[in-house]
Design a protein around this motif. Structure first.
Motif, PDB file in Angstrom:
ATOM      1  N   MET A 143      45.143  42.812  36.381  1.00 20.27           N
ATOM      2  CA  MET A 143      46.319  43.663  36.217  1.00 20.27           C
ATOM      3  C   MET A 143      47.445  42.748  35.775  1.00 20.27           C
ATOM      4  O   MET A 143      47.590  41.642  36.306  1.00 20.27           O
ATOM      5  CB  MET A 143      46.635  44.328  37.549  1.00 20.27           C
ATOM      6  CG  MET A 143      47.683  45.361  37.463  1.00 20.27           C
ATOM      7  SD  MET A 143      47.912  46.152  39.065  1.00 20.27           S
ATOM      8  CE  MET A 143      49.217  47.234  38.587  1.00 20.27           C
ATOM      9  N   ASN A 144      48.242  43.194  34.811  1.00 22.64           N
ATOM     10  CA  ASN A 144      49.326  42.310  34.400  1.00 22.64           C
ATOM     11  C   ASN A 144      50.434  42.300  35.451  1.00 22.64           C
ATOM     12  O   ASN A 144      50.330  42.965  36.475  1.00 22.64           O
ATOM     13  CB  ASN A 144      49.847  42.664  33.003  1.00 22.64           C
ATOM     14  CG  ASN A 144      50.512  44.024  32.956  1.00 22.64           C
ATOM     15  OD1 ASN A 144      50.926  44.565  33.977  1.00 22.64           O
ATOM     16  ND2 ASN A 144      50.602  44.581  31.771  1.00 22.64           N
ATOM     17  N   GLY A 145      51.488  41.547  35.213  1.00 20.24           N
ATOM     18  CA  GLY A 145      52.539  41.374  36.212  1.00 20.24           C
ATOM     19  C   GLY A 145      53.563  42.483  36.302  1.00 20.24           C
ATOM     20  O   GLY A 145      54.258  42.593  37.302  1.00 20.24           O
TER      21      GLY A 145
ATOM     22  N   LYS B 272      53.243  46.005  34.423  1.00 22.03           N
ATOM     23  CA  LYS B 272      52.843  47.387  34.152  1.00 22.03           C
ATOM     24  C   LYS B 272      51.624  47.757  34.988  1.00 22.03           C
ATOM     25  O   LYS B 272      51.128  46.970  35.768  1.00 22.03           O
ATOM     26  CB  LYS B 272      52.564  47.539  32.657  1.00 22.03           C
ATOM     27  CG  LYS B 272      53.821  47.294  31.830  1.00 22.03           C
ATOM     28  CD  LYS B 272      53.581  47.593  30.389  1.00 22.03           C
ATOM     29  CE  LYS B 272      54.878  47.629  29.642  1.00 22.03           C
ATOM     30  NZ  LYS B 272      55.306  46.505  28.955  1.00 22.03           N
ATOM     31  N   ASN B 273      51.116  48.960  34.789  1.00 26.29           N
ATOM     32  CA  ASN B 273      49.961  49.423  35.555  1.00 26.29           C
ATOM     33  C   ASN B 273      48.683  49.399  34.724  1.00 26.29           C
ATOM     34  O   ASN B 273      47.814  50.228  34.870  1.00 26.29           O
ATOM     35  CB  ASN B 273      50.213  50.816  36.132  1.00 26.29           C
ATOM     36  CG  ASN B 273      50.408  51.861  35.057  1.00 26.29           C
ATOM     37  OD1 ASN B 273      50.872  51.569  33.968  1.00 26.29           O
ATOM     38  ND2 ASN B 273      50.047  53.085  35.372  1.00 26.29           N
ATOM     39  N   SER B 274      48.573  48.416  33.864  1.00 24.86           N
ATOM     40  CA  SER B 274      47.403  48.305  32.991  1.00 24.86           C
ATOM     41  C   SER B 274      46.219  47.700  33.731  1.00 24.86           C
ATOM     42  O   SER B 274      46.329  47.260  34.866  1.00 24.86           O
ATOM     43  CB  SER B 274      47.760  47.458  31.768  1.00 24.86           C
ATOM     44  OG  SER B 274      48.116  46.162  32.192  1.00 24.86           O
ATOM     45  N   LEU B 275      45.085  47.650  33.052  1.00 23.43           N
ATOM     46  CA  LEU B 275      43.844  47.146  33.638  1.00 23.43           C
ATOM     47  C   LEU B 275      43.116  46.281  32.601  1.00 23.43           C
ATOM     48  O   LEU B 275      42.008  46.571  32.200  1.00 23.43           O
ATOM     49  CB  LEU B 275      42.985  48.332  34.072  1.00 23.43           C
ATOM     50  CG  LEU B 275      41.882  48.107  35.092  1.00 23.43           C
ATOM     51  CD1 LEU B 275      42.407  47.494  36.381  1.00 23.43           C
ATOM     52  CD2 LEU B 275      41.182  49.420  35.393  1.00 23.43           C
ATOM     53  N   PRO B 276      43.766  45.166  32.172  1.00 30.93           N
ATOM     54  CA  PRO B 276      43.139  44.304  31.172  1.00 30.93           C
ATOM     55  C   PRO B 276      42.099  43.382  31.798  1.00 30.93           C
ATOM     56  O   PRO B 276      41.863  43.428  33.005  1.00 30.93           O
ATOM     57  CB  PRO B 276      44.323  43.490  30.638  1.00 30.93           C
ATOM     58  CG  PRO B 276      45.233  43.380  31.822  1.00 30.93           C
ATOM     59  CD  PRO B 276      45.083  44.697  32.566  1.00 30.93           C
TER      60      PRO B 276
ATOM     61  N   THR C 185      44.013  38.756  39.173  1.00 27.83           N
ATOM     62  CA  THR C 185      42.564  38.923  39.024  1.00 27.83           C
ATOM     63  C   THR C 185      41.826  39.152  40.339  1.00 27.83           C
ATOM     64  O   THR C 185      40.594  39.115  40.362  1.00 27.83           O
ATOM     65  CB  THR C 185      41.962  37.677  38.351  1.00 27.83           C
ATOM     66  OG1 THR C 185      42.220  36.537  39.175  1.00 27.83           O
ATOM     67  CG2 THR C 185      42.519  37.465  36.953  1.00 27.83           C
ATOM     68  N   THR C 186      42.546  39.388  41.422  1.00 29.30           N
ATOM     69  CA  THR C 186      41.867  39.608  42.704  1.00 29.30           C
ATOM     70  C   THR C 186      42.192  40.990  43.242  1.00 29.30           C
ATOM     71  O   THR C 186      43.255  41.547  42.982  1.00 29.30           O
ATOM     72  CB  THR C 186      42.248  38.524  43.734  1.00 29.30           C
ATOM     73  OG1 THR C 186      43.667  38.471  43.869  1.00 29.30           O
ATOM     74  CG2 THR C 186      41.714  37.166  43.310  1.00 29.30           C
ATOM     75  N   TRP C 187      41.231  41.506  44.031  1.00 27.59           N
ATOM     76  CA  TRP C 187      41.289  42.894  44.482  1.00 27.59           C
ATOM     77  C   TRP C 187      40.902  43.004  45.950  1.00 27.59           C
ATOM     78  O   TRP C 187      40.168  42.169  46.468  1.00 27.59           O
ATOM     79  CB  TRP C 187      40.329  43.748  43.637  1.00 27.59           C
ATOM     80  CG  TRP C 187      40.655  43.671  42.186  1.00 27.59           C
ATOM     81  CD1 TRP C 187      40.211  42.735  41.289  1.00 27.59           C
ATOM     82  CD2 TRP C 187      41.536  44.520  41.465  1.00 27.59           C
ATOM     83  NE1 TRP C 187      40.758  42.969  40.060  1.00 27.59           N
ATOM     84  CE2 TRP C 187      41.580  44.056  40.133  1.00 27.59           C
ATOM     85  CE3 TRP C 187      42.305  45.634  41.814  1.00 27.59           C
ATOM     86  CZ2 TRP C 187      42.360  44.661  39.152  1.00 27.59           C
ATOM     87  CZ3 TRP C 187      43.065  46.243  40.834  1.00 27.59           C
ATOM     88  CH2 TRP C 187      43.093  45.753  39.529  1.00 27.59           C
ATOM     89  N   LYS C 188      41.375  44.050  46.586  1.00 30.70           N
ATOM     90  CA  LYS C 188      40.919  44.458  47.915  1.00 30.70           C
ATOM     91  C   LYS C 188      40.067  45.702  47.701  1.00 30.70           C
ATOM     92  O   LYS C 188      40.370  46.531  46.843  1.00 30.70           O
ATOM     93  CB  LYS C 188      42.103  44.804  48.840  1.00 30.70           C
ATOM     94  CG  LYS C 188      43.032  43.652  49.127  1.00 30.70           C
ATOM     95  CD  LYS C 188      42.473  42.800  50.210  1.00 30.70           C
ATOM     96  CE  LYS C 188      43.478  41.733  50.628  1.00 30.70           C
ATOM     97  NZ  LYS C 188      43.075  41.011  51.785  1.00 30.70           N
TER      98      LYS C 188
ATOM     99  N   ASN D 287      47.406  41.275  44.618  1.00 31.73           N
ATOM    100  CA  ASN D 287      48.754  40.744  44.421  1.00 31.73           C
ATOM    101  C   ASN D 287      49.807  41.826  44.218  1.00 31.73           C
ATOM    102  O   ASN D 287      50.998  41.565  44.376  1.00 31.73           O
ATOM    103  CB  ASN D 287      48.780  39.779  43.235  1.00 31.73           C
ATOM    104  CG  ASN D 287      47.893  38.585  43.487  1.00 31.73           C
ATOM    105  OD1 ASN D 287      47.903  38.014  44.567  1.00 31.73           O
ATOM    106  ND2 ASN D 287      47.111  38.211  42.496  1.00 31.73           N
ATOM    107  N   ARG D 288      49.363  43.008  43.858  1.00 31.64           N
ATOM    108  CA  ARG D 288      50.266  44.158  43.677  1.00 31.64           C
ATOM    109  C   ARG D 288      49.675  45.317  44.481  1.00 31.64           C
ATOM    110  O   ARG D 288      49.122  46.262  43.926  1.00 31.64           O
ATOM    111  CB  ARG D 288      50.388  44.493  42.187  1.00 31.64           C
ATOM    112  CG  ARG D 288      51.002  43.323  41.398  1.00 31.64           C
ATOM    113  CD  ARG D 288      51.214  43.661  39.955  1.00 31.64           C
ATOM    114  NE  ARG D 288      52.271  44.663  39.832  1.00 31.64           N
ATOM    115  CZ  ARG D 288      52.472  45.393  38.739  1.00 31.64           C
ATOM    116  NH1 ARG D 288      51.693  45.245  37.690  1.00 31.64           N
ATOM    117  NH2 ARG D 288      53.432  46.289  38.690  1.00 31.64           N
TER     118      ARG D 288
END
Length: 179
Positions: free
Chosen positions: A69-71, A73-77, A83-86, A102-103
């Motif tokens: 996810m970029n810093g 917007k709500n994109s998904l590149p 680059t980390t997820w829960k 991170n967001r």
């Protein structure tokens, strides 16, 4: 969710998240059929490598690109800043939320209006667009030996198998007739 290879599937839409992009910053959604908890012969772009360390997940494509996810917007590149997820249990049975580590207010969602996967802040009244299943991606059996298997090397033209070495000074391998 244990480490492994998965198809990430949104049952509400019937779409699986692809590594292929729509535009530049979002993941394509592709139709799949789920039968008995499996996707039959999923295309390579639908298979994600999921790994975790201390409850934080990395989700990568077959070539190692990281879902991100970029810093701003709500994109998904792929391969952007975050680059980390829960992965959290969803309200929908058998499903999970994928939340950016991170967001943490941004959840992966199926964005039907644009027929793509993106991220957005969670809204309980739209539960189905955030609820994802991790369906194990089974690779077809190629019939080839697996690491550690004992094999016999057979040459069909010679109608023989490799056998013992014949000499120490100028070694070669003996052939033995076989069917």
């Amino acid at each position: 969710v244990p480490d492994g290879k998965y198809v990430i599937y949104n049952p509400d839409s019937g779409k699986a998240m692809s590594a292929d992009a729509t535009g530049t910053y979002y993941r394509a959604g592709k139709d799949v059929t789920v039968e008995n908890g499996k996707v039959a012969d999923p295309a390579e772009d639908l298979i994600w490598n999921v790994s975790s360390e201390n409850g934080v997940y990395t989700i990568t494509t077959a070539d190692g690109s990281k879902l991100s996810m970029n810093g701003e917007k709500n994109s998904l590149p792929l391969d952007a800043a975050n680059t980390t997820w829960k992965v959290e249990k969803a309200t929908t049975e058998g499903c999970y939320y994928i939340v950016n580590a991170n967001r943490p207010t941004y959840y992966v969602e199926w964005f039907a209006k644009y027929t793509e996967f993106s991220t957005y802040t969670y809204n309980a009244s739209s539960e189905g667009i955030y609820a994802m299943q991790f369906i194990p991606a089974e690779t077809p059996d190629t019939g080839l030996p697996k690491n550690g298997d004992t094999v016999v090397l057979y040459n069909q033209s010679a109608k023989g198998v490799l056998a013992a070495q014949d000499a120490n000074e100028s070694p070669s391998i003996l052939g033995v007739s076989a069917e």
